[in-house]
Design an enzyme around this catalytic site. Structure first.
Site, short mmCIF file in Angstrom:
data_model
loop_
_atom_site.label_atom_id
_atom_site.label_comp_id
_atom_site.label_asym_id
_atom_site.label_seq_id
_atom_site.Cartn_x
_atom_site.Cartn_y
_atom_site.Cartn_z
CG MET A 29 -2.06 -0.80 1.46
SD MET A 29 -2.61 -0.91 2.94
CE MET A 29 -1.79 -1.71 3.46
CD GLU A 168 -3.44 -4.71 -8.80
OE1 GLU A 168 -2.52 -5.31 -8.98
OE2 GLU A 168 -4.19 -4.55 -8.52
CE1 TYR A 170 0.84 1.88 -11.02
CE2 TYR A 170 0.02 0.39 -10.18
CZ TYR A 170 0.18 0.87 -9.95
OH TYR A 170 -0.49 2.08 -9.51
NE ARG A 218 -1.00 -7.46 -6.27
CZ ARG A 218 -1.86 -7.23 -5.96
NH1 ARG A 218 -1.52 -5.72 -5.48
NH2 ARG A 218 -3.15 -7.63 -5.55
CG HIS A 256 -4.99 1.40 -10.99
ND1 HIS A 256 -5.32 1.13 -9.78
CD2 HIS A 256 -3.33 1.58 -10.92
CE1 HIS A 256 -4.32 1.14 -9.13
NE2 HIS A 256 -3.43 1.56 -9.08
NE ARG A 315 -9.57 -2.36 0.30
CZ ARG A 315 -10.29 -2.82 -0.08
NH1 ARG A 315 -10.61 -1.41 -0.33
NH2 ARG A 315 -10.65 -3.32 -0.60
CD GLN A 343 -16.09 7.37 3.18
OE1 GLN A 343 -17.07 6.22 3.10
NE2 GLN A 343 -16.05 8.05 4.18
CB CYS A 345 -7.17 3.57 2.60
SG CYS A 345 -8.14 2.54 1.88
NE ARG A 571 -30.83 22.81 -3.79
CZ ARG A 571 -31.04 23.36 -3.31
NH1 ARG A 571 -31.25 24.42 -2.31
NH2 ARG A 571 -29.99 23.37 -1.74
P1 FAD Z 1 -25.11 9.61 14.03
O1 FAD Z 1 -24.22 8.65 12.99
O2 FAD Z 1 -25.92 10.22 13.11
O3 FAD Z 1 -24.70 9.03 15.39
C1 FAD Z 1 -25.40 9.92 16.17
C2 FAD Z 1 -26.34 9.12 17.46
O4 FAD Z 1 -27.83 9.73 18.85
C3 FAD Z 1 -27.60 8.16 17.21
O5 FAD Z 1 -27.46 7.21 16.98
C4 FAD Z 1 -28.84 9.21 18.23
O6 FAD Z 1 -29.66 8.02 18.43
C5 FAD Z 1 -28.15 9.48 19.66
N1 FAD Z 1 -29.08 11.02 19.55
C6 FAD Z 1 -29.53 12.00 18.99
N2 FAD Z 1 -29.97 12.20 20.70
C7 FAD Z 1 -29.82 12.32 21.60
C8 FAD Z 1 -30.12 12.62 22.88
N3 FAD Z 1 -30.74 13.22 23.11
N4 FAD Z 1 -29.99 11.45 23.78
C9 FAD Z 1 -29.44 10.21 23.47
N5 FAD Z 1 -28.66 9.62 22.10
C10 FAD Z 1 -29.11 10.38 21.13
N6 FAD Z 1 -20.45 8.06 5.36
C11 FAD Z 1 -19.69 7.33 5.16
O7 FAD Z 1 -18.27 8.04 5.63
N7 FAD Z 1 -19.25 6.66 4.24
C12 FAD Z 1 -20.61 6.02 3.61
O8 FAD Z 1 -20.76 5.35 2.62
C13 FAD Z 1 -21.07 6.28 4.76
N8 FAD Z 1 -22.88 6.19 3.98
C14 FAD Z 1 -24.10 6.34 4.68
C15 FAD Z 1 -25.28 5.51 4.18
C16 FAD Z 1 -26.23 6.09 4.16
C17 FAD Z 1 -27.52 5.54 3.85
C18 FAD Z 1 -26.57 6.92 5.61
C19 FAD Z 1 -27.20 7.12 6.41
C20 FAD Z 1 -25.02 7.74 6.39
C21 FAD Z 1 -23.74 7.39 5.51
N9 FAD Z 1 -22.90 8.02 5.97
C22 FAD Z 1 -21.78 7.17 5.26
C23 FAD Z 1 -23.19 8.65 6.72
C24 FAD Z 1 -22.48 8.11 8.55
O9 FAD Z 1 -23.01 7.36 8.92
C25 FAD Z 1 -22.23 9.54 9.23
O10 FAD Z 1 -21.19 10.54 8.75
C26 FAD Z 1 -21.98 9.29 10.57
O11 FAD Z 1 -22.81 7.99 11.10
C27 FAD Z 1 -21.99 10.20 11.69
O12 FAD Z 1 -21.97 10.17 12.72
P2 FAD Z 1 -22.01 10.74 14.16
O13 FAD Z 1 -21.09 10.17 15.28
O14 FAD Z 1 -22.07 11.91 14.15
O15 FAD Z 1 -23.55 10.40 14.26
P1 NAP Z 2 -25.03 16.05 0.69
O1 NAP Z 2 -23.59 14.86 -0.06
O2 NAP Z 2 -24.43 17.15 1.01
O3 NAP Z 2 -26.03 15.82 -0.76
C1 NAP Z 2 -27.36 16.75 -0.22
C2 NAP Z 2 -28.62 16.86 -1.15
O4 NAP Z 2 -28.92 17.74 -0.77
C3 NAP Z 2 -27.28 17.18 -2.05
O5 NAP Z 2 -27.20 16.53 -3.61
C4 NAP Z 2 -28.12 18.82 -2.45
O6 NAP Z 2 -27.65 19.12 -3.63
C5 NAP Z 2 -29.02 18.93 -1.93
N1 NAP Z 2 -29.61 20.04 -1.55
C6 NAP Z 2 -29.00 20.21 -0.18
N2 NAP Z 2 -30.06 21.01 0.67
C7 NAP Z 2 -31.02 21.44 -0.45
C8 NAP Z 2 -32.66 21.98 -0.29
N3 NAP Z 2 -32.13 22.80 0.49
N4 NAP Z 2 -33.13 21.48 -1.08
C9 NAP Z 2 -32.69 20.77 -2.43
N5 NAP Z 2 -32.05 19.94 -2.14
C10 NAP Z 2 -30.68 20.52 -1.76
O7 NAP Z 2 -25.60 14.91 1.73
P2 NAP Z 2 -25.93 13.36 1.84
O8 NAP Z 2 -26.69 12.93 0.78
O9 NAP Z 2 -27.59 13.29 3.10
O10 NAP Z 2 -24.37 12.70 2.39
C11 NAP Z 2 -24.09 13.40 4.15
C12 NAP Z 2 -22.79 12.40 4.42
O11 NAP Z 2 -22.97 11.48 4.25
C13 NAP Z 2 -22.44 13.78 3.24
O12 NAP Z 2 -21.62 13.99 3.91
C14 NAP Z 2 -21.66 11.90 2.56
O13 NAP Z 2 -19.82 12.49 2.16
C15 NAP Z 2 -22.22 10.81 3.25
N6 NAP Z 2 -21.96 9.77 3.09
C16 NAP Z 2 -20.98 9.34 2.22
C17 NAP Z 2 -21.31 8.01 1.09
C18 NAP Z 2 -20.38 7.42 0.32
O14 NAP Z 2 -20.24 6.32 -0.81
N7 NAP Z 2 -19.05 8.00 0.51
C19 NAP Z 2 -22.27 7.31 0.74
C20 NAP Z 2 -23.92 8.49 1.59
C21 NAP Z 2 -23.57 9.09 2.46
P3 NAP Z 2 -28.02 20.06 -4.30
O15 NAP Z 2 -27.82 21.81 -3.47
O16 NAP Z 2 -27.05 20.93 -5.79
O17 NAP Z 2 -29.27 19.92 -4.49
FE1 SF4 Z 3 -11.06 -0.44 4.63
FE2 SF4 Z 3 -12.15 1.69 4.62
FE3 SF4 Z 3 -10.38 2.02 6.37
FE4 SF4 Z 3 -9.20 2.13 3.43
S1 SF4 Z 3 -10.27 3.47 4.94
S2 SF4 Z 3 -8.92 0.62 5.31
S3 SF4 Z 3 -11.44 0.87 3.32
S4 SF4 Z 3 -11.55 1.03 5.95
#
Ligand code: FAD
Ligand code: NAP
Ligand code: SF4
Length: 681
Positions: A29, A168, A170, A218, A256, A315, A343, A345, A571
């Protein structure tokens, strides 16, 4: 064989002149630490932890044998005696921990992102702006000499051997395949000529270093590009490499520039092991299986079935340096599993940033992010058991603090409970499993179903309160937003709300893309744990021929019939998905495109009513006659537990993750902020 849950994985491998203590290889890596001499202390610390963690054989990040082979200007090289002392720091660290380490020699060829690039022919690659110069006969001889010099210096620096990177896409792969090798001299044309450079390099390195030095090659056993090699050519080359003096054959999958993913999380585990197994039938030297192997049970099964002699994982050792020791102790449930998100790495590497790991922010920061035992135990309340809170709670408890963790839900994991329901993201459940086990082992007082108030926190006698309460969904101001056909992504992904045959998704960020992927498939009942796609179905969908009967192993793709007609809207006028991960975004875009999802940018939303979603795109008014509109319009911070500005007395309050900042939030930041804060308290 020792008594262990993994007798094959942990059995030694006698190579004749040296013995590997187990079957686990930490694959190469690029960390970003190998390019500057002043980072070699950090690099040595990184490898030391992995050697201490029990890995049998480590392979370094790619080091170029000369300047033409640089991936980036002034990349890591080993071509002068003056480079040796830096590398000695690395080999010494690994040997002190009882490990073995190979230097990977990587000549980027036309993948180099620099003006000195060379290749078999002067054909530009689609992933670098620099057109390569075709090497002439004397250039080829100099290149071979550079590989030999590099291997000699590697031996002098204390490496146990070298890995010659031949896959890959290269340089050596570029010579091996007709795709990039259009030469008519003795280095081009039939496979006998195309493989000459790779074989000659191995032969001459062997002659230079003697018999007691590991040479791992490799080998690209599945190019996944047009003009790639067929199975007969791959086997012919493998046998010639063995004959030339290779000790071990590692396997590589996909150039790649290939448009079929090979390591992202949606690739099923061990997807390519059957191809390594076929190679093993064709050669006598040990063969290594690689790609999407991340847990000991899978690795053990592949070895027990005789599919390979060694398992290469890269990884997974960023995610958990103690992977092997935990397997050895029968504690696989304590492994911090690599979820293949890329994300922190590969996405970092391709952005020319130091690599790390989403689930382990210490990776490549071993000397900077240190979890020292505390000298004064504090009482810490962490509110929110999402990625940020889990990370803070476990690091604080590991350091010796008394930690109480609250969550309003009946389970830990926060948004990861939703993420893991997306087809192809099932690995996210492993992170919740890991943290759950850590909480129990570290004695964190876990209070689920507990939505705490500020008053309760103030009355709790805590020294510190960490607010990790995450986010709330943004509800955009669109006329008709309360219409019954409007759903949120949580209604769909967590609430199991029924969704009609035609659906518009408002917001094309990461969650919009994930929701589209979910809706393409018929939703699984909420009670069932989503299951990964079987390997044969995945190969059929993407068009992979596991028999490599066709050049490159390409077959016509067979997308599954989507469950719905989907419009994904934003948008912004930029390309939808432009903000997704550098190494994964294209996979999401390709998947949605292939399944007929319509992605529209530059959308202005007018209103939602019985007729559907009214909008303007490119100055034209349109009505999407949809059954549902699913809102994925981002989030806002939820941090109402924070005391008002200027409040005095009581515990120190801290905010992390989504609670601190919703914009650009991802789990990488959430987990890193939790760990960094807890390391300071
Ligand atoms: P959260 O995960 O939102 O956790 C907050 C916690 O606080 C919750 O469990 C909630 O129940 C608890 N809570 C809130 N208020 C209170 C209270 N008053 N008392 C007790 N508990 C409370 N991120 C990536 O990096 N890669 C991805 O591929 C990715 N894919 C995603 C796909 C989906 C469908 C979704 C929904 C999210 C994805 N994310 C991804 C985003 C990622 O999950 C969030 O960025 C991350 O979970 C944020 O972590 P957090 O701990 O700040 O908040
Ligand atoms: P996001 O990436 O910020 O996307 C939000 C979307 O909503 C954008 O397309 C934005 O586009 C639109 N939007 C924002 N304000 C709006 C409004 N007022 N009206 C209508 N459209 C609006 O957020 P997310 O998809 O909710 O994801 C949350 C976080 O989780 C992200 O930061 C992301 O990195 C993480 N995540 C990562 C992965 C991954 O594969 N790495 C997967 C899921 C989630 P326009 O403003 O152009 O409309
Ligand atoms: Fe694995 Fe994600 Fe960590 Fe890379 S960032 S080593 S892919 S868990």
């Amino acid at each position: 064989m020792s008594i262990t849950a993994y007798p094959y994985l942990l059995s030694p491998l006698d190579l004749g002149f040296t013995t590997l203590k187990n079957r686990v290889i930490m694959g190469s890596m690029h960390t970003g630490l190998e390019d500057r001499f002043y980072h070699y202390g950090k690099l040595a610390a990184f490898y030391r932890e992995r050697a201490r963690g029990g890995v049998g054989l480590i392979v370094t990040g790619g080091i170029s044998p000369n300047r033409q082979g640089w991936l980036l200007p002034f990349g890591g090289t080993l071509n002068f005696a003056g480079d040796v002392p830096n590398h000695r720091r690395v080999t010494r660290a690994v040997h002190e921990e009882g490990g073995k380490i190979l230097l990977q020699i990587l000549h980027a060829g036309r993948y180099g992102y620099q003006p000195l690039v060379v290749s078999a022919s002067n054909l530009k690659s689609p992933i670098s702006p620099f057109k390569p110069k075709a090497l002439d006969e004397s250039g080829i001889e100099k290149t071979i000499a550079a590989y030999v010099r590099c291997a000699r210096l590697a031996r002098r620096a204390g490496y146990d051997g070298v890995e010659v990177m031949g896959s890959e896409g290269y340089l050596l792969n570029q010579f091996l395949c007709a795709r990039t090798n259009r030469r008519t001299d003795r280095w081009g044309g039939p496979i006998e000529n195309r493989m000459r450079l790779a074989v000659e390099i191995v032969r001459r390195i062997r002659a230079a270093v003697g018999p007691d030095f590991i040479i791992m090659f490799r080998h690209s056993v599945l190019d996944l590009v047009e003009g790639g090699n067929t199975w007969d050519e791959i086997v012919h080359t493998a046998q010639a490499l063995e004959e030339a003096g290779a000790t071990i054959l590692n396997t590589g999958y996909g150039w790649h520039e290939a448009r079929i993913p090979t390591i992202v999380t949606s690739v099923p585990r061990a997807a390519f092991a059957s191809i390594a197994a076929r190679l093993k039938q064709a050669v006598r030297i040990p063969v290594v299986a690689s790609n999407r192997i991340n847990m000991p049970d899978d690795a053990e099964r592949l070895l027990a079935e005789g599919q390979a002699d060694l398992m290469s994982m890269a990884r997974p050792f960023l995610a958990d340096p103690d992977w092997v020791n935990k397997a050895q102790a029968g504690q696989a449930d304590r492994i911090n599993t690599c979820i293949a998100c890329n994300q922190a790495c590969l996405d970092h590497t391709f952005a020319n940033r130091r690599a790390s790991c989403l689930v382990n922010p210490r990776a490549c920061h071993e000397t900077e992010l240190v979890y020292r035992p505390t000298s004064r135990q504090r009482r810490i309340a962490v509110v929110g058991a999402g990625p940020a809170g889990l990370s803070a709670a476990t690091v604080a408890a590991q350091r010796g603090h008394a930690v109480t963790l609250f969550d309003a839900q009946d389970r830990i994991g926060g948004q990861f409970n939703t993420a893991m329901r997306i087809p192809g993201k099932e690995e996210f459940a492993e992170t919740i499993r890991y943290f759950g086990r850590q909480l129990a082992l570290l004695g964190v007082d876990l209070r689920l179903g507990a939505r705490v108030t500020r008053e309760e926190l103030l009355a709790g006698g805590y020294d510190d309160v960490i607010v990790a309460t995450g986010v709330t969904m943004r509800r955009p101001r669109i006329e008709g937003i309360d219409h019954p056909k409007v759903l949120t992504y949580l209604d769909v992904l967590r609430g199991g709300a029924p969704v009609g045959a035609n659906v518009a998704i408002v917001g094309a960020g990461g969650i919009g893309f994930d929701t589209a992927e979910f809706l393409m498939h018929a939703a699984a009942p909420l009670q069932t744990q989503p299951r990964p796609q079987p390997v044969d179905a995945w190969m059929a969908e993407w068009g992979v021929d596991p028999h490599v009967a066709t050049p490159g192993g390409l077959a016509p793709p067979h997308p599954v019939t989507p469950a719905r007609r989907i419009w994904l809207l934003q948008r912004k006028t930029t390309r939808p998905g432009a903000g997704l991960g550098k190494t994964t975004g294209w996979v999401h875009r390709a998947t949605l495109q292939r399944h007929g999802v319509t992605m529209l940018a530059g959308v202005q939303y007018e209103r939602i009513d019985d007729a559907g979603l009214h909008m303007t795109v490119g100055g034209e008014r349109r009505v999407l006659d949809v059954d549902n509109v699913v809102i994925c319009a981002g989030q806002e911070s939820l941090a109402e537990l924070m005391p008002p500005e200027g409040a005095r007395g009581g515990p120190a309050f801290h905010k992390i993750g989504g609670a601190a900042l919703a914009a650009e939030l991802d789990a990488k930041r959430a987990i890193r902020e939790g760990a960094e804060l807890a390391a300071r308290l």
